[in-house]
Design a protein around this motif. Structure first.
Motif, mmCIF file in Angstrom:
data_model
loop_
_atom_site.group_PDB
_atom_site.id
_atom_site.type_symbol
_atom_site.label_atom_id
_atom_site.label_comp_id
_atom_site.label_asym_id
_atom_site.label_seq_id
_atom_site.Cartn_x
_atom_site.Cartn_y
_atom_site.Cartn_z
ATOM 1 N N LEU A 65 0.872 1.466 8.181
ATOM 2 C CA LEU A 65 1.352 1.610 6.812
ATOM 3 C C LEU A 65 1.981 0.325 6.289
ATOM 4 N N VAL A 66 2.679 -0.407 7.149
ATOM 5 C CA VAL A 66 3.256 -1.688 6.728
ATOM 6 C C VAL A 66 2.148 -2.639 6.266
ATOM 7 N N ALA A 78 9.285 6.403 9.472
ATOM 8 C CA ALA A 78 10.605 5.957 9.931
ATOM 9 C C ALA A 78 11.519 7.157 10.197
ATOM 10 N N THR A 93 1.933 4.492 0.203
ATOM 11 C CA THR A 93 2.123 3.894 1.524
ATOM 12 C C THR A 93 3.606 3.694 1.826
ATOM 13 N N THR A 142 1.302 4.894 13.327
ATOM 14 C CA THR A 142 1.257 5.000 11.872
ATOM 15 C C THR A 142 2.104 3.948 11.180
ATOM 16 N N LEU A 143 3.260 3.638 11.713
ATOM 17 C CA LEU A 143 4.202 2.760 11.019
ATOM 18 C C LEU A 143 3.635 1.364 10.739
ATOM 19 N N THR A 153 -2.857 -1.609 13.099
ATOM 20 C CA THR A 153 -2.319 -2.487 12.060
ATOM 21 C C THR A 153 -3.438 -3.214 11.329
ATOM 22 N N LEU A 189 5.683 5.140 4.916
ATOM 23 C CA LEU A 189 6.540 4.368 5.806
ATOM 24 C C LEU A 189 7.890 5.056 6.012
#
Length: 391
Positions: free
Chosen positions: A243-244, A146, A138, A239-240, A294, A142
């Motif tokens: 993944l966080v 990014a 993961t 996606t970001l 999220t 990220l």
């Protein structure tokens, strides 16, 4: 070599796989425009990758029975680098398809062998460590997302530089094979009989995970771009944050599972993921959709590592027996990938919002399946902290 060094190398391989995979999926809108593909066209490409990855996993199983799984992992990383580079920099359609083929096979080989390595190391540690390895995946994802955000205005061909990382990591010191175990395989003395029924039930849980995970990561950027009209620079935000949230839960997962057990963790996660997908499908704006993704990432994130741990625990026996089970078990990954990537696209070909109803409903299958994951710890293997003879 201390086990901690092998753990770092294996984590780097997981992170690299996540970095390249997310680096590719978050660029799907650009790839779609570059080759003038429809939703069905993208589904066809994803189907090819999933099928080729399944073949790559079978190749990994066959090769790992004869040679070191670390060597197979290195070969898979090289294929991932070559395939991803071609997919991003291909000047013609035929070259792009060649990249899809090479990447798909490499993806399957790396998927299988990273989990072989991780499970083998978990057996040596004698406690849950799979969630943190998948957390490394993961973390890599990220970085990939990014990078997509940072290079949104860069020509697609120049982004092929992401293929350098797997070439570097291919030289890492992965977990070696035990000499006596390797001799047992060579002489045919390793027993591979496996209780497949409980493993099948755990595998169904992993199908559900990859169905949700692939739907979110493959179609999330397209969803933000086409359904809720997000600015083009921000489509990777599907996606970001996903993944966080996944990373936070996975990094805490070793301790949480050790304290509460796999069953309640999975059931709570299924409910949270379903709620997240409800938010996605009903989202009136792209900001609300990002919130839904999220929540989905937080809920679904620990299913895959717990699946591999449970499969290895049920299989029992030697490392080689576990390797054989993990390689075959990895095929459930691609069944879920088919449902998530292809079925989501097919159902949502006219309105992608409807495509996310499929994972929203099916994720609740984890509620009855969770009991098959058990709560026991992986049994520690008798092994020296210093292991030799390259795996």
């Amino acid at each position: 070599m201390p086990l901690s060094r092998h753990r770092l190398a294996i984590a780097a391989a997981f992170a690299t796989q996540g970095f390249v995979f997310i680096g590719l999926t978050t660029r799907l809108p650009e790839i779609k425009d570059r080759w003038d593909l429809s939703e069905l066209g993208i589904s066809g490409v994803l189907l090819a990758i999933v099928l080729l990855a399944g073949a790559g996993s079978v190749v990994a199983e066959r090769l790992a029975a004869r040679t070191a799984s670390a060597s197979v992992l290195r070969a898979g990383l090289v294929l991932v680098a070559v395939g991803a580079g071609l997919m991003l920099a291909a000047p013609v359609w035929a070259a792009y398809l060649a990249g899809v083929a090479v990447y798909g096979v490499g993806l399957g080989m790396v998927d299988a062998t990273t989990n072989m390595q991780a499970v083998a190391l978990e057996l040596r540690y004698g406690r849950p460590i799979l969630p943190s390895f998948h957390g490394a995946w993961t973390f890599g994802g990220l970085l990939g997302a990014a990078l997509t955000l940072a290079t949104a205005d860069v020509d697609l061909a120049w982004t092929a530089g992401l293929a350098v990382l797997p070439l570097i990591v291919a030289g890492a010191r992965f977990l070696p094979r035990d000499t006596e175990a390797a001799t047992a395989v060579a002489t045919g003395s390793t027993e591979i009989a496996v209780p497949w029924r409980p493993i099948l039930m755990v595998g169904l849980g992993m199908v559900v995970f990859y169905m949700v995970d692939t739907a979110a990561q493959t179609w999330g950027a397209v969803y933000l771009d086409e359904v809720v009209d997000a600015p083009s620079r921000f489509v990777a935000l599907a996606t970001l944050p996903y993944l966080v949230a996944s990373l936070a839960v996975r990094m805490a997962g070793d301790r949480v599972v050790l304290r509460y057990g796999a069953v309640p963790v999975l059931r709570v996660g299924a409910v949270v993921a379903c709620a997240g997908l409800v938010v996605v499908t009903a989202a009136p704006t792209w900001g609300v959709a990002v919130l839904g993704f999220t929540l989905t990432g937080a809920g679904i994130s620990v299913v895959a590592p717990l699946s591999f741990s449970a499969a290895a625990r049920i299989a029992g026996g030697s490392v080689e027996r576990v390797d054989a089970v993990i390689a075959r078990f990895n095929q459930f990954n691609y069944v879920g990938g088919l449902l998530g990537a292809v079925l989501t696209g097919v159902v949502g070909k006219d309105e992608l919002r409807y495509g996310f109803v499929v994972p929203m409903v099916l994720v609740l299958a984890l509620l009855p399946l969770a009991r098959w994951f058990g709560t026991g710890r992986p049994a520690a293997q008798t092994a020296s902290p210093e292991v030799s003879a390259e795996r």
